[in-house]
Design an enzyme around this catalytic site. Structure first.
Site, short mmCIF file in Angstrom:
data_model
loop_
_atom_site.label_atom_id
_atom_site.label_comp_id
_atom_site.label_asym_id
_atom_site.label_seq_id
_atom_site.Cartn_x
_atom_site.Cartn_y
_atom_site.Cartn_z
N GLU A 169 -41.59 35.57 27.69
CA GLU A 169 -41.83 36.71 28.47
C GLU A 169 -41.34 37.95 28.08
O GLU A 169 -40.19 38.56 28.68
CB GLU A 169 -41.18 36.22 29.93
CG GLU A 169 -41.93 35.10 30.40
CD GLU A 169 -41.19 34.52 31.73
OE1 GLU A 169 -40.39 35.17 32.41
OE2 GLU A 169 -41.78 33.71 32.51
N GLU A 362 -45.33 27.67 31.75
CA GLU A 362 -44.49 27.66 33.07
C GLU A 362 -45.15 27.83 34.31
O GLU A 362 -46.25 28.55 34.28
CB GLU A 362 -43.25 28.86 32.97
CG GLU A 362 -42.21 28.51 32.25
CD GLU A 362 -41.11 29.69 32.27
OE1 GLU A 362 -40.97 30.35 33.15
OE2 GLU A 362 -40.40 30.19 31.01
O1 IFM Z 1 -36.39 30.85 35.38
C1 IFM Z 1 -37.34 31.74 34.96
C2 IFM Z 1 -37.56 31.55 33.37
O2 IFM Z 1 -36.53 31.71 32.75
C3 IFM Z 1 -38.61 32.50 32.86
N1 IFM Z 1 -39.76 32.40 33.76
C4 IFM Z 1 -39.59 32.50 35.18
C5 IFM Z 1 -38.63 31.50 35.49
C6 IFM Z 1 -38.43 31.54 37.29
O3 IFM Z 1 -38.00 32.85 37.57
#
Ligand code: IFM
Length: 459
Positions: A169, A362
């Protein structure tokens, strides 16, 4: 009550869960780890909810054996984690730390012994503070220090670890870290944010080259967090929506897959994008073996009451602001938009003909259901995951090449500036005793993995 039918994923689809170093390991320095920007930020008064920090987090560092056993008990086939750069190269650029490397060797060995495929990320925001002191990712030199770090990781672990991502990200690290200041290192400087957006991608490109020269056969990717930008019928300026889309989505995919930044964003940025030098985007656009997509929700925006308003996370966007919270949302205040997940994946496939195979790196939801008598009934999380897996299957059926899914997150953990209040884990962590309790969602996910798909479901 509507019945949702049972659904099967492709037989070679892989199932996993994800975490990140600073969020779970604990900032233990006993092995020579030095601070990261998040250590400094979380120890700065007023930056993180409740004054929380990652000093202990889930103490995964000392509990790694039991945690890997937990993964095995849930049937995870793959585990996505991040390597803490300041643990393996404490100042980020000079000396490798053998004790830190040894800890990751142990984690990888444990995973492999349990038949779990490791999938490490090199940068999940915990930049060595020593590098931040000399400009962090605003400093172009950090790009080559990152490539050196990547090469070392390929050398050290590449005999047993095939699948790697460079950055997690990068939009967040650039714009939350340097635009709004809501994340470490906590700057509010639009030019710094755009510079960091560019330098991370340049570092990604150089790292891919460096890892490939170190070893053949690695499967290299990058993890992006795209979202649909939608105004859902409320008033909003289409040109500004398109600009947010350019900064949030197209910047990353255009650069890595087409070798050019989006012209409209570059034009609007003007001198904010001075860091981009001739030849950089060609370096960025290395062929990729896969791409990671983190999806949580669609971003809802509307016309701002103040038409001159600037959103610090989207420098150059004017007069637009986030829409108010919806009635149904997670504990993060995030709307639940599973149809957007399908739409986004189909769009990426359509817009980028050379899109490599996708892994969902994710997806998950924060809900604070308590543990009572050793059980945690987190129906809302199960529902969220079920809806999103169905949406994912719709995308696969529409022809998007998705190879696997990592649920976020295995454990409740340090949710950055929101501290420990926001709980994403399928496993509950008691932050006083550090006891782990698999929630109902963990048991549900174990069954999804065993079945290779979703159960019939009523709602
Ligand atoms: O916890 C975060 C992660 O580190 C990166 N993506 C989003 C998640 C939830 O906010």
């Amino acid at each position: 009550m509507s019945q949702r039918p049972a659904l099967r994923f492709p037989s070679d689809f892989v199932w996993g869960a994800a975490t990140a170093a600073y969020q779970i390991e604990g900032a233990v320095a006993e092995d020579g780890r030095r601070p990261s920007v998040w250590d400094r930020y979380s120890h700065t008064e007023g930056k993180v909810a409740n004054g929380d920090n990652g000093d202990i987090a889930c103490d995964h560092y000392h509990r790694v054996e039991a945690d890997v056993q937990l993964m095995a008990d849930l049937g995870l086939q793959t585990y996505r984690f991040s390597i803490a750069w300041p643990r393996v190269i404490p100042d980020g650029r000079t000396r490798a730390n053998q004790a830190g490397l040894a800890w990751y060797h142990r984690l990888i060995d444990l995973l492999l012994e349990h038949g779990i495929t490791p999938c490490p990320t090199l940068f999940h925001w915990d930049l060595p503070e020593g590098l931040e002191e000399i400009g962090g990712f605003r400093n172009r030199d950090t790009v080559s220090w990152f490539a050196d770090y990547a090469a070392l990781m390929a050398q050290e672990f590449g005999d047993r670890v095939t699948m790697w991502s460079t950055f997690n990200e990068p939009w967040c690290y650039a714009y939350l870290g340097h635009g709004s200041g809501a994340h470490a290192p906590g700057l509010r400087d639009p030019k710094a944010a755009v510079t960091v957006a560019h330098h991370q991608l340049l570092a990604h490109g150089l790292a891919v080259q460096a890892m490939r020269s170190e070893r053949d056969g690695l499967a290299l990717g990058i993890v992006i967090n795209p979202s649909n930008i939608v105004s859902e019928g409320v008033e909003a300026d289409e040109a500004e929506i398109r600009m947010i889309d350019g900064i949030h989505n197209r910047w990353w995919f255009d650069a890595t897959l087409t070798g050019a930044y989006p012209a409209d964003v570059i034009e609007r940025y003007g001198e904010l994008a001075d860091a981009v030098q001739p030849g950089d985007v060609e370096t960025i656009a290395q062929p990729l073996d896969w791409m990671g997509i983190n999806y949580y929700f669609d971003i809802l925006v509307q016309q701002a009451a103040d038409r001159g308003l600037h959103m610090p996370e989207y420098p150059a966007v004017v007069g637009t602001e986030p829409s108010p919270m919806r009635a149904v949302h997670t504990d993060m205040g995030w709307p639940i938009t599973p149809a957007g997940f399908t739409e986004l994946l189909v769009r990426l496939r359509d817009d980028y003909p050379n899109l490599p195979p996708i892994y969902i790196t994710e997806n998950g939801a924060a809900y604070d259901d308590p543990v009572v008598d050793g059980r945690c009934h987190d129906e809302r999380r199960i529902d969220y995951l079920d809806l999103h897996l169905r949406a994912l299957l719709d995308a696969i059926e529409e022809g998007v090449d998705v190879r696997g899914y990592y649920q976020w997150s295995l454990l409740d953990n340090f949710e950055w500036a929101l501290g420990y209040d926001k709980r994403f884990g399928i496993v509950h962590v008691d932050f006083d005793t550090l006891e782990r309790t698999p929630r109902d969602s963990a048991l549900w996910y174990r069954d999804v993995i065993a079945r290779g798909g979703l159960p019939e479901h009523s709602d």
